[in-house]
Design a protein around this motif. Structure first.
Motif, PDB file in Angstrom:
ATOM      1  N   HIS A   1      33.543  33.486  43.061  1.00 30.88           N
ATOM      2  CA  HIS A   1      34.590  33.911  42.133  1.00 30.88           C
ATOM      3  C   HIS A   1      33.992  34.461  40.841  1.00 30.88           C
ATOM      4  CE1 HIS A   1      38.695  33.913  40.551  1.00 30.88           C
ATOM      5  NE2 HIS A   1      38.170  33.489  39.402  1.00 30.88           N
TER       6      HIS A   1
ATOM      7  N   GLU B   1      34.499  38.281  39.451  1.00 30.49           N
ATOM      8  CA  GLU B   1      35.009  38.535  38.103  1.00 30.49           C
ATOM      9  C   GLU B   1      34.067  39.455  37.330  1.00 30.49           C
ATOM     10  OE1 GLU B   1      35.582  34.661  36.359  1.00 30.49           O
ATOM     11  OE2 GLU B   1      37.770  34.814  36.585  1.00 30.49           O
TER      12      GLU B   1
ATOM     13  N   MET C   1      41.066  41.295  42.473  1.00 30.99           N
ATOM     14  CA  MET C   1      40.420  40.118  43.046  1.00 30.99           C
ATOM     15  C   MET C   1      40.786  39.926  44.517  1.00 30.99           C
ATOM     16  SD  MET C   1      38.326  37.631  42.357  1.00 30.99           S
ATOM     17  CE  MET C   1      38.300  37.468  40.558  1.00 30.99           C
TER      18      MET C   1
END
Length: 354
Positions: free
Chosen positions: A39, A43, A93
């Motif tokens: 993650h 990002e 995302m």
């Protein structure tokens, strides 16, 4: 990573084995850790203000590379189609997670590579009732897919599966694919590192001369005729600058042809066939006589050194693939000697003498 998985396993149970509930707990914790680590990287990719252009497949190839996953643009295009992302920007995302999932689903391989792996596994396991592949022939199967130029990595890749597992019996297709993926990754990573060094302006393209230098670093010093033939075979003969996919295709072709033109390769095969037995094998020590027959003046010690590099299964005999690999090494040694002599003479006499 195996160490992190073991760490999670130890946190779940102090026993050397896990029951089903413990296994589920380990799996959930490992997935959670992996997701958290990924993650942050996703990002960082989304927050990077650097412009990336309109070629989504190329963007996603670079994105996967930032995660340590090396693929060609052609393979990434297949992944995007498999993930239903062929008409998407992949700039959020959710879509990046789908790209990662698509890569995991195909293990980073193209459909053609998966089909070849399945055919090779089926060929090697056709005589076993379980349709599993014997651990004794797994090296041969992997080399059929990765060529003899991957032989130096075989022991490490197979060893990662664990001696205890290898002793238990035949391997499933999925275990075979794990080893193939690791072997494939080594090849892709080596090629990507070489390409990145040559791509000094970071535009994703290098010149033909720079591509030739990349191949030389990977063991193939291609002369003009060899390079031209391989450019034609890969459809890049009219290109002045090459994408990563084109350079990787050149490497694949160079490995398949052992860096020789087809005419050179055919001549070498004729010589080998004159010395090998009906099974296509030749005793290693007979290689000295064959080299003399061709016209090479290598000493016995030099021949033994070459044999040590190519006899990956240590069976004391040589097949055609190992022979052509040895002839590549012999040619590279000759070219190195020629280059050193030329450079030395040029320094003494000056450029005009040549």
């Amino acid at each position: 990573e195996e160490e992190k998985v073991r760490e999670v396993g130890d946190s779940v149970s102090a026993y050397p084995s896990l029951d089903f509930h413990d296994f589920c707990a380990v799996y959930e914790r490992v997935v959670l850790r992996e997701r958290e680590a990924l993650h942050h990287k996703l990002e960082a990719w989304l927050d990077d203000p650097k412009p990336r252009g309109d070629d989504i497949a190329e963007q996603m190839r670079v994105f996967l590379k930032s995660l340590g996953l090396i693929s060609t643009k052609e393979t990434v295009t297949e992944m995007l189609q498999a993930g239903g992302l062929q008409n998407r920007r992949c700039d959020c995302m959710e879509e990046l997670w789908r790209v990662v999932a698509a890569h995991r689903a195909c293990e980073g391989f193209s459909y053609e590579e998966i089909d070849r792996a399945k055919e090779e596994h089926d060929r090697m396991s056709k005589d076993t009732p379980s349709r599993f592949i014997s651990s004794q022939v797994v090296s041969e199967a992997l080399l059929s897919l990765g060529t003899v130029y991957c032989a130096e990595y075989l022991n490490g890749v197979i060893g990662e599966l664990g001696e205890e597992r290898l002793q238990k019996g035949p391997l499933s297709f999925y275990e075979f694919m794990i080893m193939y993926r690791r072997l494939h990754h080594i090849t892709m990573k080596t090629m990507a590192d070489s390409f990145e060094k040559a791509d000094t302006d970071r535009d994703g393209m290098i010149t033909v001369n720079e591509a030739t230098d990349c191949l030389r670093q990977l063991g193939f010093t291609l002369l003009r005729a060899e390079l031209q033939e391989m450019l034609e075979l890969t459809g890049a003969e009219k290109e002045e600058r090459l994408h990563f996919d084109a350079v990787y295709a050149l490497l694949v072709e160079a490995r398949n042809q052992h860096g020789f033109t087809r005419a050179e390769s055919d001549d070498l095969k004729v010589h080998f066939d004159a010395f090998c037995d009906e099974d296509g094998e030749m005793p290693n020590l007979q290689m000295y006589d064959l080299l003399r027959y061709i016209g090479h003046e290598s000493t016995l010690d030099e021949v033994k050194e070459l044999l040590d590099q190519v006899d990956y299964n240590h069976n004391g005999t040589m097949d055609r693939r190992e022979y052509l690999r040895l002839m590549r090494l012999q040619k590279e040694a000759n070219l190195t000697g020629y280059r050193n002599a030329w450079c030395s003479s040029k320094m003494r006499c000056g450029r005009k003498a040549f």
